[in-house]
Write a protein that holds these residues in place. Structure first.
Motif, PDB file in Angstrom:
ATOM      1  N   PRO A  54       0.883  -1.315   0.117  1.00 38.57           N
ATOM      2  CA  PRO A  54      -0.046  -0.185   0.029  1.00 38.57           C
ATOM      3  C   PRO A  54       0.901   1.243   0.000  1.00 38.57           C
ATOM      4  N   HIS A  55       1.866   1.138   0.729  1.00 37.82           N
ATOM      5  CA  HIS A  55       2.726   2.469   0.577  1.00 37.82           C
ATOM      6  C   HIS A  55       3.507   2.436  -0.486  1.00 37.82           C
ATOM      7  N   LEU A  56       3.705   1.527  -1.311  1.00 43.28           N
ATOM      8  CA  LEU A  56       4.407   1.672  -2.574  1.00 43.28           C
ATOM      9  C   LEU A  56       3.205   2.222  -3.520  1.00 43.28           C
ATOM     10  N   PHE A  57       2.163   1.642  -3.513  1.00 39.04           N
ATOM     11  CA  PHE A  57       0.790   2.088  -4.207  1.00 39.04           C
ATOM     12  C   PHE A  57       0.729   3.600  -4.029  1.00 39.04           C
ATOM     13  N   ASP A  58       0.787   4.343  -2.909  1.00 31.23           N
ATOM     14  CA  ASP A  58       0.480   5.506  -2.693  1.00 31.23           C
ATOM     15  C   ASP A  58       1.831   6.350  -3.046  1.00 31.23           C
ATOM     16  N   ALA A  59       2.915   5.817  -3.010  1.00 30.71           N
ATOM     17  CA  ALA A  59       4.056   6.465  -3.437  1.00 30.71           C
ATOM     18  C   ALA A  59       4.064   6.743  -5.008  1.00 30.71           C
ATOM     19  N   LEU A  61      12.799   7.148 -12.836  1.00 29.89           N
ATOM     20  CA  LEU A  61      13.665   5.631 -12.645  1.00 29.89           C
ATOM     21  C   LEU A  61      14.054   5.776 -11.352  1.00 29.89           C
ATOM     22  N   GLU A  62      14.272   7.009 -10.556  1.00 35.00           N
ATOM     23  CA  GLU A  62      14.763   6.982  -9.292  1.00 35.00           C
ATOM     24  C   GLU A  62      13.878   7.718  -8.132  1.00 35.00           C
ATOM     25  N   ASP A  63      12.703   7.887  -8.303  1.00 36.04           N
ATOM     26  CA  ASP A  63      11.798   8.477  -7.590  1.00 36.04           C
ATOM     27  C   ASP A  63      12.147   7.980  -5.875  1.00 36.04           C
ATOM     28  N   PRO A  64      12.544   8.826  -4.984  1.00 32.63           N
ATOM     29  CA  PRO A  64      12.915   8.559  -3.629  1.00 32.63           C
ATOM     30  C   PRO A  64      11.805   7.655  -2.896  1.00 32.63           C
ATOM     31  N   ASP A  65      10.697   8.278  -3.028  1.00 35.87           N
ATOM     32  CA  ASP A  65       9.576   7.830  -2.289  1.00 35.87           C
ATOM     33  C   ASP A  65       9.101   6.238  -2.674  1.00 35.87           C
ATOM     34  N   VAL A  66       9.086   6.312  -3.965  1.00 36.96           N
ATOM     35  CA  VAL A  66       8.776   4.812  -4.394  1.00 36.96           C
ATOM     36  C   VAL A  66       9.946   3.712  -4.326  1.00 36.96           C
ATOM     37  N   LEU A  67      11.171   4.348  -4.382  1.00 35.93           N
ATOM     38  CA  LEU A  67      12.407   3.271  -3.958  1.00 35.93           C
ATOM     39  C   LEU A  67      12.284   3.112  -2.764  1.00 35.93           C
ATOM     40  N   ALA A  68      12.063   4.085  -1.657  1.00 36.22           N
ATOM     41  CA  ALA A  68      11.934   3.629  -0.281  1.00 36.22           C
ATOM     42  C   ALA A  68      10.942   2.669   0.081  1.00 36.22           C
ATOM     43  N   ALA A  69       9.785   2.606  -0.645  1.00 35.99           N
ATOM     44  CA  ALA A  69       8.472   1.813  -0.171  1.00 35.99           C
ATOM     45  C   ALA A  69       8.846   0.531  -0.978  1.00 35.99           C
ATOM     46  N   ALA A  70       9.673   0.675  -1.998  1.00 39.10           N
ATOM     47  CA  ALA A  70      10.014  -1.054  -2.533  1.00 39.10           C
ATOM     48  C   ALA A  70      11.002  -1.430  -1.762  1.00 39.10           C
ATOM     49  N   GLN A  71      11.937  -0.584  -0.951  1.00 36.63           N
ATOM     50  CA  GLN A  71      13.064  -1.225  -0.355  1.00 36.63           C
ATOM     51  C   GLN A  71      12.404  -2.108   1.090  1.00 36.63           C
ATOM     52  N   SER A  72      11.432  -1.078   1.488  1.00 40.68           N
ATOM     53  CA  SER A  72      10.952  -1.833   2.794  1.00 40.68           C
ATOM     54  C   SER A  72      10.322  -2.780   2.291  1.00 40.68           C
ATOM     55  N   HIS A  73       9.336  -3.116   1.521  1.00 44.12           N
ATOM     56  CA  HIS A  73       8.696  -4.397   1.121  1.00 44.12           C
ATOM     57  C   HIS A  73       9.715  -5.473   0.815  1.00 44.12           C
ATOM     58  N   ALA A  74      10.782  -5.077   0.256  1.00 44.58           N
ATOM     59  CA  ALA A  74      11.687  -6.250  -0.261  1.00 44.58           C
ATOM     60  C   ALA A  74      12.551  -6.914   0.903  1.00 44.58           C
ATOM     61  N   ARG A  75      12.517  -5.935   2.036  1.00 46.39           N
ATOM     62  CA  ARG A  75      13.435  -6.364   3.225  1.00 46.39           C
ATOM     63  C   ARG A  75      12.503  -7.440   4.151  1.00 46.39           C
ATOM     64  N   VAL A  76      11.150  -6.958   4.171  1.00 45.57           N
ATOM     65  CA  VAL A  76      10.174  -7.719   5.083  1.00 45.57           C
ATOM     66  C   VAL A  76      10.228  -9.159   4.128  1.00 45.57           C
ATOM     67  N   ARG A  77      10.079  -9.178   2.832  1.00 46.32           N
ATOM     68  CA  ARG A  77      10.045 -10.303   2.198  1.00 46.32           C
ATOM     69  C   ARG A  77      11.188 -11.244   2.266  1.00 46.32           C
ATOM     70  N   PHE A  78      12.305 -10.502   2.213  1.00 45.62           N
ATOM     71  CA  PHE A  78      13.558 -11.360   2.516  1.00 45.62           C
ATOM     72  C   PHE A  78      13.613 -11.917   3.807  1.00 45.62           C
ATOM     73  N   GLU A  79      13.153 -11.153   4.935  1.00 46.97           N
ATOM     74  CA  GLU A  79      13.349 -11.602   6.287  1.00 46.97           C
ATOM     75  C   GLU A  79      12.382 -12.789   6.329  1.00 46.97           C
ATOM     76  N   GLN A  80      11.272 -12.905   5.529  1.00 45.98           N
ATOM     77  CA  GLN A  80      10.320 -13.966   5.637  1.00 45.98           C
ATOM     78  C   GLN A  80      10.873 -15.134   4.747  1.00 45.98           C
ATOM     79  N   GLY A  81      12.007 -15.099   4.184  1.00 46.87           N
ATOM     80  CA  GLY A  81      12.538 -16.063   3.429  1.00 46.87           C
ATOM     81  C   GLY A  81      12.213 -16.244   1.824  1.00 46.87           C
ATOM     82  N   PHE A  82      11.805 -15.038   1.326  1.00 49.49           N
ATOM     83  CA  PHE A  82      11.434 -15.096  -0.104  1.00 49.49           C
ATOM     84  C   PHE A  82      12.747 -14.999  -0.816  1.00 49.49           C
ATOM     85  N   ILE A  83      12.856 -15.323  -2.059  1.00 51.33           N
ATOM     86  CA  ILE A  83      13.567 -14.850  -2.914  1.00 51.33           C
ATOM     87  C   ILE A  83      13.473 -13.864  -3.864  1.00 51.33           C
TER      88      ILE A  83
END
Length: 442
Positions: A72-77, A96-118
């Motif tokens: 949802p944060h990524l969508f709002d960004a 290609l480098e919008d800071p808000d979009v990149l920040a939201a994407a990075q947060s989601h990627a970290r959550v998924r990585f911690e959950q064991g996603f590839i």
């Protein structure tokens, strides 16, 4: 149309022409109505994305993780990105480098990585979000809406999400590398710790067993002499003294272990102080070693004949024993070990001074403090058994008495350890038990 293509191609830079066309489309597009559409359909788009994601194979065994998380944060960004482009008088190009979009994407990627996603799993989630946004724009756009608005919005959103996917992959890769490095480091540390622990217990077993072996040997000798009727009274006293000394040395090593088991170095040990003659104590320790050690020359000198202060005799004996044992152990080829006791200062500043000098390996100049640390050993002592606890124990006991210990040395020539203890007037026996370090420092 043919002339336009020929012109752009003949210039040799068709990509530049495409970039200009993209910039022109996004600059001229009216994105405000797209922003309104996406804001109005936000919940619907996210619900469809959630369903599409939950149907993916990587969620089959963990459906409870098929939740929106940071999407949802990524969508709002992304909607915020379109809003900024809609409000600006001149667009900044492909985001290609919008800071808000990149920040939201990075947060989601970290959550998924911690959950064991590839990485492919995360990329799929982002692509599904782009799919659902595009579906909504195409589904609800009116026939009269300018094509440039729709294309401009999709170009911006797609390029922003491409940047998000790239960042997600980069983030996952960095985390994976860091995780693997941490695992390797932990494995190496565990291997080193296991080796050190094994070496420590092997040395500890040696230190505890040695005196006991001496005592058992003397007992067996006494038994054989008694059976043969050759046990002379003068030999009995000497042999019993040797047994007592060996058992006492084992007890001292056990006391060291008890100190080691304390929570930290700052934990106060209860000192049981009483009048102690340092000269007599050192002489007893040296005599015990002189009986058992025929390889070294052990000498002792003292002036005056007695140096009496209020100290904890057991702990002080352990300190002296460790220093003597250290001198003998690090003089592997024999040689002279000399001890002396004296007094220095006057009045309230009187000190008892004990020095023990050997002709052993010596200590590297930059390691004279490290050898007093817990498990600290000189770099040139690899071939000499030892736990690295003896000098640590000595310094701890001496400092609690308010004293100091220092070492001087020359490599290959030997070392001298100097122990200084405050000369405190002997306390009456009923006041000496359990005195605190503060009382000793007066």
């Amino acid at each position: 149309m043919t002339d336009e293509i020929t012109s752009s191609t003949s210039g040799g830079r068709p990509g530049s022409d495409v970039a200009k066309r993209v910039e022109a489309i996004t600059q001229d597009a009216d994105l405000s109505w797209v922003v309104d559409l996406l804001s109005e359909r936000r919940d619907e788009i996210l619900t469809r994305w959630l369903k599409a994601t939950a149907d993916q194979p990587f969620h089959s065994a963990r459906a409870e993780w098929a939740v929106a998380d940071h999407v949802p944060h990524l969508f709002d960004a992304l909607v915020g990105l379109l809003t900024r482009y809609s409000d600006s008088s001149r667009n900044a190009g492909v985001p290609l480098e919008d800071p808000d979009v990149l920040a939201a994407a990075q947060s989601h990627a970290r959550v998924r990585f911690e959950q064991g996603f590839i990485a492919p799993d995360v990329v799929t989630e982002f692509r599904l979000l782009r799919q659902e946004i595009g579906r909504a724009v195409r589904l609800y756009v009116s026939d009269g809406s300018p094509t440039s608005d729709v294309i401009g919005a999709e170009l911006l959103l797609h390029d922003a999400l491409d940047g998000a996917v790239f960042l997600a992959l980069t983030t996952l890769n960095e985390h994976e590398v860091a995780r693997r490095r941490a695992e390797i480091t932990l494995e190496e540390e565990r291997a080193v710790a296991a080796g050190e622990r094994l070496a420590f217990f092997a040395t500890l077993g040696h230190d505890l067993k040695n005196p006991l072996t001496v005592a058992i040997g003397v007992v067996q000798l006494l038994r054989r002499q008694e059976q043969r009727g050759r046990l002379a009274p003068e030999q009995l006293g000497e042999r019993l003294l040797s047994i007592e000394s060996a058992l006492r040395r084992s007890a001292l090593r056990v006391d060291e272990l008890m100190d080691l088991a304390r929570r930290n170095d700052a934990e106060v040990m209860a000192l049981h102080v009483a009048p102690v003659d340092l000269v007599g104590l050192v002489r007893e320790v040296l005599e015990a070693y002189r009986i058992a050690d025929v390889q070294h020359e052990i000498v002792f000198a003292s002036s005056p004949d007695s140096v009496i202060g209020s100290w904890d005799r057991d702990r002080l004996e352990r300190s002296v024993d460790n220093l003597v044992n250290n001198a003998l152990k690090f003089s592997p080829h024999g040689g002279r070990v000399a001890a002396s006791v004296s007094e220095s200062g006057s009045g309230a500043k009187r000190e008892a001074v004990l020095t023990i000098t050997d002709q052993g390996l010596g200590i590297p100049d930059d390691e004279r403090e490290e050898i007093f640390e817990r498990f600290g050993r000189g770099s040139n002592a690899a071939g000499v058994p030892g736990s690295g606890l003896g000098l640590w124990s000595v310094r701890r006991i001496v400092e609690q008495h308010g004293g100091t210990i220092a070492a001087t040395s020359r490599i290959g020539k030997g070392s001298t350890f100097t122990l200084r203890l405050p000369m405190i007037d002997p306390l009456p026996s009923d006041q000496g038990q359990g005195a605190s370090p503060g009382a000793l420092a007066t």
